[in-house]
Design an enzyme around this catalytic site. Sequence first.
Site, short mmCIF file in Angstrom:
data_model
loop_
_atom_site.label_atom_id
_atom_site.label_comp_id
_atom_site.label_asym_id
_atom_site.label_seq_id
_atom_site.Cartn_x
_atom_site.Cartn_y
_atom_site.Cartn_z
CE1 TYR A 1 -4.14 2.03 0.55
CE2 TYR A 1 -2.65 3.33 2.06
CZ TYR A 1 -3.85 3.21 1.51
OH TYR A 1 -4.75 4.16 1.60
CD GLU A 2 2.15 1.06 3.79
OE1 GLU A 2 1.23 1.36 4.42
OE2 GLU A 2 2.58 -0.18 3.34
CB ALA B 1 4.47 -10.84 -2.27
CB VAL B 2 -0.98 -8.47 -2.58
CG1 VAL B 2 -2.26 -7.97 -1.88
CG2 VAL B 2 -0.14 -6.96 -2.90
CB ILE B 3 -0.12 -13.52 0.55
CG1 ILE B 3 1.10 -13.54 0.20
CG2 ILE B 3 -0.81 -14.99 0.52
CD1 ILE B 3 1.74 -14.15 -1.10
CB THR C 1 -11.21 -10.08 3.96
OG1 THR C 1 -10.07 -9.62 3.88
CG2 THR C 1 -11.50 -10.53 5.44
CG HIS D 1 -6.67 -6.05 3.08
ND1 HIS D 1 -7.14 -4.83 3.25
CD2 HIS D 1 -5.39 -6.17 2.98
CE1 HIS D 1 -5.71 -4.31 3.67
NE2 HIS D 1 -5.00 -4.93 3.44
CG LEU E 1 2.39 -3.95 -11.51
CD1 LEU E 1 2.32 -3.03 -10.23
CD2 LEU E 1 1.09 -3.88 -12.22
NE ARG F 1 1.30 -16.92 -9.58
CZ ARG F 1 0.45 -16.52 -9.56
NH1 ARG F 1 -0.15 -15.66 -9.02
NH2 ARG F 1 -0.33 -17.53 -9.97
#
Length: 150
Positions: A44-45, A67-69, A73, A75, A100, A115
Amino acid sequence: MARIGIVVSEFNYDITYLMLQKAISHARFLGLEITYVFKVPGTYEIPFAVANLLKRNDVDGVVALGAVIKGATKHDELVASQTARKLMDLMIQYGKPVGLGIIGPGATRMQALERVEDYARRAVEAVAKMINRSKSLEEKKFAGETVFIE
């Protein structure tokens, strides 16, 4: 020599640390100079750090690594989509490329580990290509025939 910054999330650092190492290695292989590595608490930062680097004269482009696991939810979807959207906005605002290299949303920890190299390498390559092609465009002039920038 093109100069890049790398922004890396410390959240899921077991994954993003590996991404950072792969990105640094590939950037050097491509002949890029890494002027800054900026660590942030989470994905997010990342846009905040990217904006700070893009406004500098000693940075031609930035690689964003995170890495967004997948959790219980949605989120992960919110964080990944909003971050990607803001990074696109920053590219346009500053006229400099952002690679990206953010895994997710929806990735499991195992998928993210699989990945690491691909996402890091592709993000670095995208920035390198866009820096070179932007410079190429500045040097070209339309003279009646289509100009290809590649």
